[in-house]
Enzyme design. Structure first.
Site, PDB file in Angstrom:
ATOM      1  N   HIS A 111      -3.943   6.069   3.941  1.00 12.03           N
ATOM      2  CA  HIS A 111      -4.784   4.891   3.523  1.00 12.03           C
ATOM      3  C   HIS A 111      -4.118   3.600   4.249  1.00 12.03           C
ATOM      4  O   HIS A 111      -4.766   2.844   4.936  1.00 12.03           O
ATOM      5  CB  HIS A 111      -4.717   4.526   2.108  1.00 12.03           C
ATOM      6  CG  HIS A 111      -5.627   3.591   1.708  1.00 12.03           C
ATOM      7  ND1 HIS A 111      -5.090   2.435   1.536  1.00 12.03           N
ATOM      8  CD2 HIS A 111      -7.167   3.453   1.406  1.00 12.03           C
ATOM      9  CE1 HIS A 111      -6.247   1.351   1.038  1.00 12.03           C
ATOM     10  NE2 HIS A 111      -7.325   2.368   1.020  1.00 12.03           N
TER      11      HIS A 111
ATOM     12  N   ASP B  67       0.727  -1.192  -0.101  1.00  6.72           N
ATOM     13  CA  ASP B  67      -0.070  -0.096  -0.227  1.00  6.72           C
ATOM     14  C   ASP B  67       0.841   1.162   0.177  1.00  6.72           C
ATOM     15  O   ASP B  67       2.068   1.117  -0.434  1.00  6.72           O
ATOM     16  CB  ASP B  67      -0.979   0.167   1.216  1.00  6.72           C
ATOM     17  CG  ASP B  67      -2.102   0.872   0.942  1.00  6.72           C
ATOM     18  OD1 ASP B  67      -2.255   1.501   0.023  1.00  6.72           O
ATOM     19  OD2 ASP B  67      -3.029   0.785   1.926  1.00  6.72           O
TER      20      ASP B  67
ATOM     21  N   SER C 239     -11.461  -1.722   0.637  1.00  3.96           N
ATOM     22  CA  SER C 239     -10.233  -1.669   1.307  1.00  3.96           C
ATOM     23  C   SER C 239     -10.430  -2.113   3.025  1.00  3.96           C
ATOM     24  O   SER C 239      -9.440  -2.994   3.062  1.00  3.96           O
ATOM     25  CB  SER C 239      -9.531  -0.061   1.241  1.00  3.96           C
ATOM     26  OG  SER C 239      -9.218   0.058  -0.104  1.00  3.96           O
TER      27      SER C 239
END
Length: 558
Positions: A170, A73, A469
């Site tokens: 994120h 990520d 996600s």
């Protein structure tokens, strides 16, 4: 407010247990209730009857080997109190700031530190143990050349000044859902309502300078996480290096909670349901309009200005990456987000999921029992996990957040579409501290009591989160739980291969389950066509809602 013959009113969302998603997954055995004075269920204070963590520790009290999740990520905060002891800082790597990898270290207190100390991170990298990759001759030559380059390469050690603490919002949110752990214990002082001590690395209690901390739990707070930072550029080499690095460093689970920008595989096709609808007489005008637009469409290179040219070498690189992901997935489960487009097709590489590989494509569902409004679905979906929701107002369905005070300013009518309840539940998870996080939080006391290891940045340690996600992160956490249970039973070196892990998770799913604290079984919704629910539950939910308790019990069974 009345509009015609429809009566709408503002509804305030009821508070709910901030770890509700762990109950929905079966990680926590929770009983919700009792009824509130208004006749509803109290979702805020469930009775906790047990946890999967207890199940593993009771079966094998002496087992301590954690599972390792490799997160591909945008990076993870290394200083977050709920993550710092779960993140493997030695193995975590940044493939964005240096093509051969960068790792972050604390600057020495005394002498100046060279910001460009070289170090080798890919020594000994290979595809040994992966079996046949089914590569063509040119693809074999390409991969061999890249591996030789990586094996001889040198990356750098950087002093940690910004790094993932700037760009990793994120990844930090995803990491918390997987391995977040409590970093504080509450002192027995009734006058203090906030945690006032921390448990340091050596187990001693120290004063807590952070007024914003929660006793937070991920799905498996006893496992560890390797952060592999990648970017969004169309660089197949970077993603090949990321997957090879995860495999070489002993990952038990690989988590990819985003798509990969393959210029061909990542392009979503036109909705087949739309084509079917356009054949109906009522939609002839729409069909004519689409035909005229297609005739006027410029070449693909113009409507996709950032697409990589179709040179032979580029195609070889992307083809090699796809085959490598599939091969690695057979050895290590690869958990992928299905995508947030509301389409009946999955993003790449979730769309590589098949019965003969270990790629697990994860969709999202809400406590109302419906697919999350944004969640992709379709024939390749593996299973689903809880997440947040999204409003929809199309001719197929009306899904509106009635808790929004602005809803009374508009007139919503479902027409011929179906009314689907909107869920206000979100996933609470860890946030990148300070202004670069999702919450952008700032502790009003930070000038007096700066957050741990983040002086001057402020608070904002938690955020609401969701999407596929978030759902994929929860599934990766369950995969880690099962891997850790397997190690507890068979020894620290034991591993569940990707096919076995995937099969175990699928067997622990239920297409008729309800998503706690809700009570409605999983139900199809008409997203892209009125008759779409007739395609069946597998089309919308794959094998169904995952139950961590069932998955772990199957591993621990004699």
């Amino acid at each position: 407010m009345a509009n015609g013959n429809t009566q709408f009113s503002f509804q305030h969302p009821q508070s709910y247990y901030y770890l509700w998603h762990l109950a929905a997954l079966g990680v926590i055995d929770a009983t919700f209730g009792p009824l509130t004075p208004g006749g509803g269920v109290d979702y805020s204070s469930p009775t906790i009857n047990g946890t999967v963590w207890d199940t593993i520790s009771e079966a094998f009290p002496a087992a301590t080997a954690p599972a390792t999740v490799a997160l591909i990520d945008v990076g993870v905060s290394r200083s977050h109190p709920n993550l710092k002891s779960r993140l493997d800082a030695v193995k975590s790597i940044d493939l964005v700031s240096h093509p051969y990898g960068a790792k972050y270290v604390a600057a020495p207190a005394a002498s100046p530190y060279d910001p460009e100390v070289k170090a080798a991170f890919f020594a000994g990298i290979s595809t040994a143990g992966l079996g046949t990759l089914n590569l063509t001759g040119p693809e074999t030559a390409y991969l061999g050349s890249l591996i030789a380059e990586l094996a001889a390469s040198e990356g750098v050690l950087h002093t940690l000044i910004e790094g993932d603490e700037t760009f990793g919002s994120h990844g930090t949110a995803v990491a918390g859902l997987v391995v977040g752990e409590p970093a504080a214990s509450v002192a027995p002082n009734p006058a203090i309502t906030l945690p006032d001590v921390l448990i340091s690395d050596d187990g001693t209690a120290v004063p807590n300078p952070n007024r914003n901390m929660l006793p937070y739990f991920g799905v498996d707070p006893l496992s560890r996480l390797i952060s592999i930072r990648t970017g969004f550029e169309q660089q197949p080499d970077q993603f090949i290096a990321a997957f090879l690095y995860a495999f070489a460093n002993g990952a038990d689970v690989i988590l990819l909670p985003r798509g990969i920008p393959d210029p061909v595989r990542s392009v979503l096709n036109a909705k087949p349901e739309l084509s079917q609808d356009l054949d109906d007489r009522a939609n002839w005008e729409r069909a004519d309009l689409f035909a005229r637009l297609e005739e006027a469409t410029p070449p693909a290179s113009e409507i996709r200005p950032h697409a990589v040219g179709k040179t032979g070498n580029r195609e070889i690189a992307w083809n090699t990456l796809a085959k490598l992901i599939v091969a690695i997935s057979r050895k290590v489960p690869v958990v992928c987000a299905a995508g947030n487009d509301g389409e009946s097709q999955l993003i790449y590489p979730a769309n590589l999921a098949a019965a003969n590989n270990g790629i697990i494509a994860v969709g999202a569902v809400t406590p109302h029992g419906y697919r999350s409004g944004y969640s992709n679905y379709g024939a390749k979906l593996t299973l689903v996990a809880p997440s947040d929701d999204f409003e929809i107002y199309t001719r197929h369905q009306l899904r509106v957040d009635r808790t929004n005070p602005m809803v009374d300013q508009h007139y919503y009518h479902p027409g011929k579409g179906k009314v689907i309840p909107h869920s206000h539940f979100s996933l609470l998870t860890t946030d990148l501290p300070g202004t670069f996080g999702y919450a952008g939080g700032s502790d009003p006391y930070s000038s007096i009591l700066p957050p741990l290891d983040n002086q001057g940045i402020g608070g904002g340690y938690y955020t609401t989160f969701g999407g596929t996600s978030g759902a994929a992160a929860l599934v990766a956490g369950v995969a880690a739980l099962t891997a850790r249970a397997h190690k507890a039973k068979h020894g620290a070196a034991a591993k569940l291969d990707g096919l076995t892990s995937k099969a175990n998770l699928i067997a622990a799913c239920d297409q008729n389950a309800s998503v706690k604290p809700g009570t409605t079984p999983l139900t199809q919704d008409p997203m892209n066509a009125d008759n779409e629910p007739a395609k069946g539950k597998t089309y919308f939910f794959g094998a169904g809602l995952l139950d961590a308790g069932k998955a772990v019990a199957a591993i621990l069974a004699p």
